[in-house]
Design a protein around this motif. Structure first.
Motif, PDB file in Angstrom:
ATOM      1  N   THR A  55       0.739  -1.275  -0.207  1.00 17.96           N
ATOM      2  CA  THR A  55       0.321  -0.239   0.255  1.00 17.96           C
ATOM      3  C   THR A  55       1.195   1.290   0.161  1.00 17.96           C
ATOM      4  OG1 THR A  55      -0.088   0.234   2.360  1.00 17.96           O
ATOM      5  CG2 THR A  55      -1.836  -1.167   1.274  1.00 17.96           C
ATOM      6  N   VAL A  56       0.080   2.223  -0.616  1.00 19.38           N
ATOM      7  CA  VAL A  56       0.800   3.975  -0.383  1.00 19.38           C
ATOM      8  C   VAL A  56      -0.555   4.353   0.909  1.00 19.38           C
ATOM      9  CG1 VAL A  56       1.921   5.615  -1.586  1.00 19.38           C
ATOM     10  CG2 VAL A  56       1.942   3.217  -2.810  1.00 19.38           C
ATOM     11  N   ALA A  57       0.768   5.358   1.079  1.00 19.08           N
ATOM     12  CA  ALA A  57       0.019   6.482   2.068  1.00 19.08           C
ATOM     13  C   ALA A  57       0.643   7.814   1.306  1.00 19.08           C
ATOM     14  CB  ALA A  57      -0.228   6.176   3.189  1.00 19.08           C
ATOM     15  N   ILE A  58      -0.477   9.073   1.340  1.00 12.63           N
ATOM     16  CA  ILE A  58       0.977  10.201   1.100  1.00 12.63           C
ATOM     17  C   ILE A  58      -0.689  11.082   2.367  1.00 12.63           C
ATOM     18  CG2 ILE A  58       0.390  12.542  -0.488  1.00 12.63           C
ATOM     19  CD1 ILE A  58      -0.308  10.264  -2.210  1.00 12.63           C
ATOM     20  N   ALA A  61       3.565  16.561   5.879  1.00 14.88           N
ATOM     21  CA  ALA A  61       4.824  16.536   6.544  1.00 14.88           C
ATOM     22  C   ALA A  61       4.738  17.477   7.568  1.00 14.88           C
ATOM     23  CB  ALA A  61       6.071  16.626   5.982  1.00 14.88           C
ATOM     24  N   GLY A  62       4.627  17.092   9.514  1.00 13.95           N
ATOM     25  CA  GLY A  62       4.344  18.050   9.818  1.00 13.95           C
ATOM     26  C   GLY A  62       5.360  19.323   9.953  1.00 13.95           C
ATOM     27  N   GLY A  63       5.722  18.984  10.339  1.00 14.96           N
ATOM     28  CA  GLY A  63       6.802  19.947  10.871  1.00 14.96           C
ATOM     29  C   GLY A  63       8.297  20.478  10.045  1.00 14.96           C
ATOM     30  N   GLU A  64       8.866  19.330   8.535  1.00 18.64           N
ATOM     31  CA  GLU A  64       9.384  18.988   7.842  1.00 18.64           C
ATOM     32  C   GLU A  64       9.672  20.198   7.250  1.00 18.64           C
ATOM     33  OE1 GLU A  64      10.326  15.490   7.098  1.00 18.64           O
ATOM     34  OE2 GLU A  64       9.019  14.607   8.354  1.00 18.64           O
ATOM     35  N   VAL A  69       4.824  17.383   1.226  1.00 23.19           N
ATOM     36  CA  VAL A  69       4.063  15.264   2.143  1.00 23.19           C
ATOM     37  C   VAL A  69       4.517  14.133   2.196  1.00 23.19           C
ATOM     38  CG1 VAL A  69       2.076  16.001   0.293  1.00 23.19           C
ATOM     39  CG2 VAL A  69       3.912  15.171  -0.415  1.00 23.19           C
ATOM     40  N   LYS A  70       4.040  13.739   3.182  1.00 24.93           N
ATOM     41  CA  LYS A  70       5.456  12.745   3.153  1.00 24.93           C
ATOM     42  C   LYS A  70       4.878  11.181   2.173  1.00 24.93           C
ATOM     43  CE  LYS A  70       6.641  10.166   7.388  1.00 24.93           C
ATOM     44  NZ  LYS A  70       6.634   9.943   9.064  1.00 24.93           N
TER      45      LYS A  70
END
Length: 89
Positions: A55-58, A61-64, A69-70
């Motif tokens: 699977t893939v999740a997008i 990206a909180g504080g980066e 996006v992560k």
């Protein structure tokens, strides 16, 4: 079924297909899914984040800095070891 082995994706889908907490029934009889790693939101085996081994999740990206996006992917070969089964880019 040996100890420590996961059930096949087909068996898992057979169990969660008719009833699970992520199903949302929409208008005109459509069924949606709010499960993690289901990018399309469609309730079927192809898009299932629970039943599929890859699977893939997008996510945001909180504080980066510099990364809006992560992307997190799961490895099918490491399904029996959840701590090692995901990797992010």
């Amino acid at each position: 079924h040996a100890p420590g082995k996961m059930a096949s994706a087909d068996v898992i889908w057979g169990i969660i297909n008719k009833n699970n907490c992520f199903m949302k029934k929409g208008l005109n009889g459509t069924i949606w899914s709010k499960e993690a790693n289901n990018l399309a939101g469609i309730h079927n085996f192809k898009f299932s984040g629970i039943a599929n081994p890859k699977t893939v999740a997008i996510t945001a990206a909180g504080g980066e800095k510099g990364l809006p996006v992560k992307v997190t992917m799961t490895k099918a070969k490491a399904a029996n070891t959840p701590a090692k089964s995901t990797y992010s880019t």
